[in-house]
Design an enzyme around this catalytic site. Structure first.
Site, mmCIF file in Angstrom:
data_model
loop_
_atom_site.group_PDB
_atom_site.id
_atom_site.type_symbol
_atom_site.label_atom_id
_atom_site.label_comp_id
_atom_site.label_asym_id
_atom_site.label_seq_id
_atom_site.Cartn_x
_atom_site.Cartn_y
_atom_site.Cartn_z
ATOM 1 N N LYS A 76 0.372 -19.208 3.512
ATOM 2 C CA LYS A 76 0.926 -18.110 4.360
ATOM 3 C C LYS A 76 1.858 -19.248 6.050
ATOM 4 C CE LYS A 76 0.694 -13.650 4.135
ATOM 5 N NZ LYS A 76 0.302 -12.680 2.960
HETATM 6 P P1 NAD Z 1 5.192 -3.948 5.977
HETATM 7 O O1 NAD Z 1 6.081 -4.123 6.972
HETATM 8 O O2 NAD Z 1 6.529 -3.299 4.532
HETATM 9 O O3 NAD Z 1 4.874 -2.281 6.359
HETATM 10 C C1 NAD Z 1 3.768 -2.263 6.691
HETATM 11 C C2 NAD Z 1 3.283 -0.989 6.934
HETATM 12 O O4 NAD Z 1 2.406 -0.801 8.409
HETATM 13 C C3 NAD Z 1 4.527 0.122 8.325
HETATM 14 O O5 NAD Z 1 4.991 1.278 7.471
HETATM 15 C C4 NAD Z 1 4.193 0.104 9.343
HETATM 16 O O6 NAD Z 1 4.520 1.169 10.352
HETATM 17 C C5 NAD Z 1 2.110 0.356 9.577
HETATM 18 N N1 NAD Z 1 1.296 -0.328 10.427
HETATM 19 C C6 NAD Z 1 1.453 -1.499 11.520
HETATM 20 N N2 NAD Z 1 0.793 -1.355 11.931
HETATM 21 C C7 NAD Z 1 0.035 -0.398 12.134
HETATM 22 C C8 NAD Z 1 -1.100 0.400 12.378
HETATM 23 N N3 NAD Z 1 -1.369 -0.217 14.034
HETATM 24 N N4 NAD Z 1 -1.810 1.702 12.288
HETATM 25 C C9 NAD Z 1 -0.553 2.016 10.968
HETATM 26 N N5 NAD Z 1 0.149 1.537 10.368
HETATM 27 C C10 NAD Z 1 0.134 0.030 10.337
HETATM 28 O O7 NAD Z 1 4.455 -4.095 5.247
HETATM 29 P P2 NAD Z 1 3.650 -4.692 3.001
HETATM 30 O O8 NAD Z 1 4.842 -5.720 2.906
HETATM 31 O O9 NAD Z 1 3.464 -2.982 3.238
HETATM 32 O O10 NAD Z 1 2.071 -4.924 3.425
HETATM 33 C C11 NAD Z 1 1.483 -4.207 4.421
HETATM 34 C C12 NAD Z 1 0.132 -5.328 4.172
HETATM 35 O O11 NAD Z 1 0.209 -5.385 2.656
HETATM 36 C C13 NAD Z 1 -0.330 -6.455 4.607
HETATM 37 O O12 NAD Z 1 -1.972 -6.679 5.032
HETATM 38 C C14 NAD Z 1 -0.292 -7.266 3.773
HETATM 39 O O13 NAD Z 1 -0.583 -8.447 3.840
HETATM 40 C C15 NAD Z 1 -0.289 -6.123 2.507
HETATM 41 N N6 NAD Z 1 -0.013 -7.119 0.802
HETATM 42 C C16 NAD Z 1 1.432 -7.164 1.127
HETATM 43 C C17 NAD Z 1 1.970 -7.254 -0.638
HETATM 44 C C18 NAD Z 1 3.103 -6.857 0.004
HETATM 45 O O14 NAD Z 1 3.951 -7.118 -1.849
HETATM 46 N N7 NAD Z 1 4.696 -6.509 0.483
HETATM 47 C C19 NAD Z 1 1.519 -7.454 -1.406
HETATM 48 C C20 NAD Z 1 0.283 -7.987 -1.404
HETATM 49 C C21 NAD Z 1 -0.607 -7.655 0.513
#
Ligand code: NAD
Length: 424
Positions: A113
């Site tokens: 990561k």
């Molecule tokens: P992103 O940046 O696209 O979106 C994150 C979202 O979370 C945004 O809507 C933001 O406003 C919201 N957010 C941030 N702080 C917050 C809080 N305190 N309370 C509520 N909402 C909050 O990120 P993403 O890629 O969608 O990732 C989200 C989660 O999924 C992370 O934990 C990431 O590690 C995990 N993840 C992502 C992927 C991927 O393919 N992008 C794959 C596996 C896991």
């Protein structure tokens, strides 16, 4: 090993949480203490402090990390996070979870990561590009298509991946598409990658709905986070006939028991913080209240440490599908298991992203690309077969789904280490 500060993530330290989860399964697996000790530590940690020229001419020093937890089963794989509270312990935990995730869905990768401590929303596009290109240069000593392959995570997107790919390729003197995944399609990205994590979550929800007899049609769904993962999960739940009753971003949560208008929210609010109340017909509530709403499926898809010992007893969801990494603490896990909540853990539930990232890497290496249908079918096959394996293990070992996923994931990594032997 020294651990870093915990400010900004609800107090709990994610690396300590990851170690605790590992300790639980080490005991159940009767894991050789030497292997357990080896798995506690990331194999490599790179910290970089690097200058970026800002638009006003000033120079700002940023701090970033790339951590490779384990490479016994193949090159390491994992996203890059841009967030003001990204720190070394968070990146260590996320790297370790990537190791188990790749192992539980049986793709030939280890875990890694990366993170940069920054607020991407406060940077201009040019500043973001300069930061990304310099960070990519700093970590280029350990990333590469055969060694460690980054992808998007919180605060990064396909454009950021394109800059990393371009920077790495400029240094090599030729184009290296397979150095990152989650790229835009014209430069070697895969069909279906952007929505893969959300699509995978709903494939799993659908399997749960058959197993637990909770029809998806009309099911009440609550989704925390409306970025890449949360918004695509909302889209696929909506398409499956479920009723998305609440969604949130970092600023607000909106709730309507009759169901929100998902297509309108998708059109206006994805990754646009604070815009949900403008477009949603519903009540504005807090993120904390949202997690406690009665619902069939709760999908935390924002950040870690959201369901903790403080609120777990008030969670009323029947099923929790972890879109985010590390949203539930081990204490909360115990409370939820006792309450009979069916929880699909992050390392299985959100693995759709890394599975299609793997497909993207394979397509880049062979320079031969697949249709979206082909990608989605292969995704479903790999993900659902992993889900069924975990369900079987949970039943035979009489453990919860997280423990079962860890038994499979940690077990496969331990087998690879033992088979390869300890060098030299
Ligand atoms: P992103 O940046 O696209 O979106 C994150 C979202 O979370 C945004 O809507 C933001 O406003 C919201 N957010 C941030 N702080 C917050 C809080 N305190 N309370 C509520 N909402 C909050 O990120 P993403 O890629 O969608 O990732 C989200 C989660 O999924 C992370 O934990 C990431 O590690 C995990 N993840 C992502 C992927 C991927 O393919 N992008 C794959 C596996 C896991």
């Amino acid at each position: 090993m020294t651990t870093t500060h915990t400010e900004g993530r609800n107090g709990a330290n994610p690396y300590q949480m990851a170690l605790e989860q590992l300790a639980i399964v080490a005991e159940l697996l009767n894991l050789d203490p030497n292997i357990h000790e080896f798995l506690k530590y990331p194999e490599r940690e790179l910290t970089v402090h690097f200058p970026v020229q800002m638009d006003d001419g000033s120079v700002h020093i940023f701090t970033g990390y790339r951590v490779q937890h384990n490479r016994a089963r193949g090159p390491s794989k994992g996203g890059i996070r841009y967030h003001p509270h990204a720190d070394l312990d968070e990146v260590r935990a996320l790297a370790m979870w990537m190791t188990w995730k790749c192992a539980v869905v049986n793709i030939p990768y280890g875990g890694a990561k990366g993170g940069v401590m920054c607020d991407p929303k406060k940077l201009s596009l040019k500043e973001l590009e300069r930061l990304t290109r310099r960070y990519a240069t700093e970590i280029s000593v350990i990333i590469g298509p055969e060694s460690d392959i980054p992808a998007p995570d919180v605060g990064t997107d396909p454009q950021v991946m394109a800059w990393i790919m371009d920077t790495f390729s400029m240094h090599r003197g030729y184009t290296v598409p397979a150095v990152v995944t989650g790229k835009p399609i014209p430069i070697g990205g895969s069909e279906g990658r952007i929505e893969a994590t959300g699509r995978g979550l709903v494939m799993i929800a659908s399997r749960c709905s058959q197993m637990l007899n909770i029809p998806l049609q009309g099911a009440r769904v609550v989704i925390q986070g409306f970025g890449n993962v949360g918004s695509s999960a909302a889209k696929f739940f909506h398409e499956a006939g479920a009723k998305v009753i609440a969604v949130s971003d970092a600023v607000n949560a909106v709730y309507n028991p009759k169901g929100l208008d998902v297509p309108v929210l998708l059109k206006h609010c994805v990754r646009r913080e604070g815009t949900l109340p403008q477009y949603a017909e519903g009540d504005i509530i807090t993120n904390e209240e949202m997690l406690e709403l009665p619902c069939d499926f709760l999908v935390p898809a924002a950040l870690g440490n959201q369901i903790t010992s403080h609120n777990a007893t008030r969670v009323k969801a029947k099923v929790i599908i972890e879109g985010a990494n590390g949203p539930t603490t081990p204490e909360a896990d115990r409370v939820l298991t006792e309450a009979g909540v069916f929880l699909v853990p992050d390392i299985l539930a959100n693995a759709g992203g890394v599975i299609v990232s793997y497909f993207e890497w394979v397509q880049d290496l062979q320079s031969f690309f697949w249709s979206e249908d082909e990608v989605n079918q292969k995704l479903e096959r790999v993900l659902i077969s992993a889900f069924d394996d975990v369900v079987r293990t949970a039943k035979t070992r009489k453990v919860d789904m997280r423990t079962a996923a860890y038994i499979i994931g940690v077990g496969r990594v331990a087998d690879a280490i033992i088979t390869r032997g300890i060098y030299p």
